[in-house]
Design an enzyme around this catalytic site. Structure first.
Site, PDB file in Angstrom:
ATOM      1  N   SER A 146       0.833  -1.199   0.000  1.00 50.68           N
ATOM      2  CA  SER A 146       0.000   0.000   0.000  1.00 50.68           C
ATOM      3  C   SER A 146       0.871   1.253   0.000  1.00 50.68           C
ATOM      4  O   SER A 146       2.069   1.201   0.278  1.00 50.68           O
ATOM      5  CB  SER A 146      -0.888   0.000   1.234  1.00 50.68           C
ATOM      6  OG  SER A 146      -0.084   0.227   2.381  1.00 50.68           O
ATOM      7  N   LYS A 147       0.187   2.353  -0.290  1.00 50.52           N
ATOM      8  CA  LYS A 147       0.833   3.659  -0.278  1.00 50.52           C
ATOM      9  C   LYS A 147       1.430   3.909   1.113  1.00 50.52           C
ATOM     10  O   LYS A 147       2.510   4.459   1.255  1.00 50.52           O
ATOM     11  CB  LYS A 147      -0.273   4.693  -0.548  1.00 50.52           C
ATOM     12  CG  LYS A 147       0.137   5.857  -1.345  1.00 50.52           C
ATOM     13  CD  LYS A 147      -1.070   6.627  -1.807  1.00 50.52           C
ATOM     14  CE  LYS A 147      -1.713   7.407  -0.672  1.00 50.52           C
ATOM     15  NZ  LYS A 147      -2.754   8.329  -1.106  1.00 50.52           N
ATOM     16  N   ARG A 148       0.682   3.469   2.119  1.00 50.97           N
ATOM     17  CA  ARG A 148       1.141   3.673   3.499  1.00 50.97           C
ATOM     18  C   ARG A 148       2.442   2.915   3.781  1.00 50.97           C
ATOM     19  O   ARG A 148       3.302   3.409   4.500  1.00 50.97           O
ATOM     20  CB  ARG A 148       0.050   3.282   4.492  1.00 50.97           C
ATOM     21  CG  ARG A 148      -0.473   4.494   5.243  1.00 50.97           C
ATOM     22  CD  ARG A 148      -1.715   4.166   6.033  1.00 50.97           C
ATOM     23  NE  ARG A 148      -2.832   3.855   5.150  1.00 50.97           N
ATOM     24  CZ  ARG A 148      -3.587   2.760   5.246  1.00 50.97           C
ATOM     25  NH1 ARG A 148      -3.343   1.871   6.176  1.00 50.97           N
ATOM     26  NH2 ARG A 148      -4.585   2.557   4.424  1.00 50.97           N
TER      27      ARG A 148
END
Ligand code: GLU
Length: 510
Positions: free
Chosen positions: A263-265
């Site tokens: 994920s982007k996170r």
């Protein structure tokens, strides 16, 4: 004669382009090029509520940077346009109405409040979020429950309505996935998806099938997150165009991060890029790091992406784009998730920096210096610097640390690393070195090394103990390529200047 291969990448312009999205582009591109086919980019912007301005241009910029240019698209033109679904809006209704006429779809007039009420009323422990499906459709306000007259008068008075697919009960639909083999679905488990919205815009489900048909797509490849939608699309193909017309499908595995889906996170948390290029969200202003800005070469980026879920069956890992086109085979794409490893990604980039000639790296490195407010005017010197430092650079930004001292005299000299072992012998040695270097001719790496070693012998000093202070005096710290290469490239005047100045500093500290 078999049909010309036509594949498509169909992004929704909702934000930055994630690694997984670029890999989908890449596999589409490789497959098309391998089979002499066309690679089409279609912008799927039917969900206007998710539209993000700038996202479409960003996608094309990424593809350009990666060297994966489409043959047909909004920007490239082509005979099957428009390539933006919002511009195709008028052509979808007739297909939705054709489905109604054949009994495969129906008008639904339920308001948002009524839908909400349905969800509340039928909520149970076994079914916490009831769907509009074959269990409930006969309890709602639609053309299946209303009389023909009622329906017609609602339509005539422009009562807001959507068109929903009528999912059959208890049927199995299946298809052959090019990666997963046969995949089957029980149609009873799927809800009656909206096909045409109240504003006349199709949903993704209707638009993707109609456009794949009209654009003569022969193979449709996408991420595995789209697999649950497949039964709806299969039925639409059957009802509207016949299964023979349907493209061959493949669903690519997820790219995994340290904990499940990448994920982007994850990127922000572990400090690695997950987008192709920096992306700034226009709403939040938040920037997500891209591989380009982290100093990756496009060749390395596509190479590492290709290997995230595919290999050619051998141990070979370094592939140019041409080699990928020649070797790519959908049958060798794995069905299980591929784990992204940033260290390995950097390894690919390091290999590609080594493989790329200094002259080819000049524009990129020059741009990187410029971005760091260190503009370079001497391009000839830059190319020479790149040639001697590139084997030490993992990402393009490393060229700054490894090479900027050639262009700018160091502002700080790490005398603290020299002083503990400094003595009068060394001091005399460096005075003499400066003297002999003044007379050096020719000014070559070999000659400079010879002078230094001979002088060390005369002074009975170990060369090993002299090279570190010499390096620090020239570059400021303990880094950089071979020290005589550095002196050679700096030239006589600059080398002598740096040695003299540094020597003075050391004496002040001694
Ligand atoms: N518009 C979908 C997306 O955003 C495309 C899925 C497909 O390729 O069918 O990924």
């Amino acid at each position: 004669m078999s049909k010309k291969v036509r594949v498509r990448f169909a992004p929704s312009p909702t934000g930055g382009l994630h690694l997984g999205g670029v890999r989908t582009v890449l596999y589409n591109y490789l497959f098309a090029k391998k089979h002499g086919g066309d690679f089409i980019v279609r912008i799927e912007d039917t969900d206007q509520s998710r539209y993000v301005s700038g996202a479409e241009e960003y996608i094309f910029d990424c593809l350009r940077w990666c060297g994966l240019e489409p043959d047909e698209s909004v920007q490239h033109g082509g005979a099957f346009g428009p390539y933006r679904q919002s511009e195709r809006k008028p052509l979808y209704r007739k297909y939705a109405e054709q489905l109604i006429a054949a009994g495969h779809a129906y008008y639904a007039f339920d308001t948002t409040a009524e839908l909400e009420e349905m969800r509340e009323k039928f909520k149970s422990t076994e079914n916490p979020s009831p769907q509009y499906d074959h269990h409930l459709r006969m309890k709602m306000r639609n053309s299946l429950t209303l009389s023909a007259d009622e329906t017609n008068s609602l339509l005539a008075s422009n009562t807001p309505n959507v068109i929903r697919i009528k999912m059959p009960v208890g049927k199995t639909v299946s298809f052959q996935d090019m990666i997963r083999g046969e995949v089957s679905f029980d149609t009873s488990l799927v809800d009656d998806k909206v096909l045409l919205k109240a504003d006349g815009m199709p949903t993704y489900h209707l638009a993707v099938v109609v456009d794949d048909y009209l654009m003569k797509i022969t193979h449709a490849f996408r991420g595995e997150e789209w697999l649950p939608s497949a039964p709806v699309h299969l039925l639409l193909w059957q009802y509207l165009f016949g299964w023979e017309e349907m493209p061959q499908w493949a669903h690519f595995p997820l790219i995994l991060g340290p904990h499940g889906k990448l994920s982007k996170r994850d990127g922000a948390k572990y400090g690695f890029p997950v987008f192709a290029m920096n992306w700034q969200d226009p709403k939040t202003g938040e920037t997500t790091a891209g591989f380009r800005e982290k100093g990756f070469l496009p060749a390395a980026f596509i190479n590492l992406l290709a290997l995230l879920g595919w290999n050619d069956g051998s141990e070979k890992e370094i592939f140019s784009k041409e080699e990928l086109i020649a070797s790519f085979d959908m049958a060798r794409v794995h069905s299980g998730g591929a784990k992204f490893d940033y260290e390995k990604a950097k390894w690919f980039n390091h290999e590609w920096i080594k493989l790329t000639s200094a002259s080819k790296l000049v524009p990129l490195v020059s741009h990187t210096f410029e971005m760091a407010n260190l503009p370079i005017t001497n391009v000839v010197l830059l190319e020479q610097v790149i040639a001697i430092v590139k084997d030490r650079c993992t990402v393009v930004t490393d060229f700054i640390e490894q090479g900027s001292f050639f262009f700018n005299r160091p502002t700080q000299i790490d005398t603290a690393s020299i002083l503990p072992k400094w003595n009068t012998e060394k001091s005399t040695f460096f005075d003499q070195l400066i003297h002999y270097y003044q007379q050096a001719n020719p000014w070559t790496t070999g000659e400079l090394e010879k002078i230094c070693k001979d002088l060390a012998l005369t002074h009975q000093l170990k060369t090993g103990e002299l090279l570190l202070p010499l390096r620090i005096m020239l570059v400021g710290g303990k880094f950089g390529p071979g020290v005589f290469d550095i002196a050679c490239l700096l030239g006589k005047e600059e080398t002598l200047e740096r040695l003299t100045q540094a020597k003075r500093l050391i004496l002040q500290g001694a």
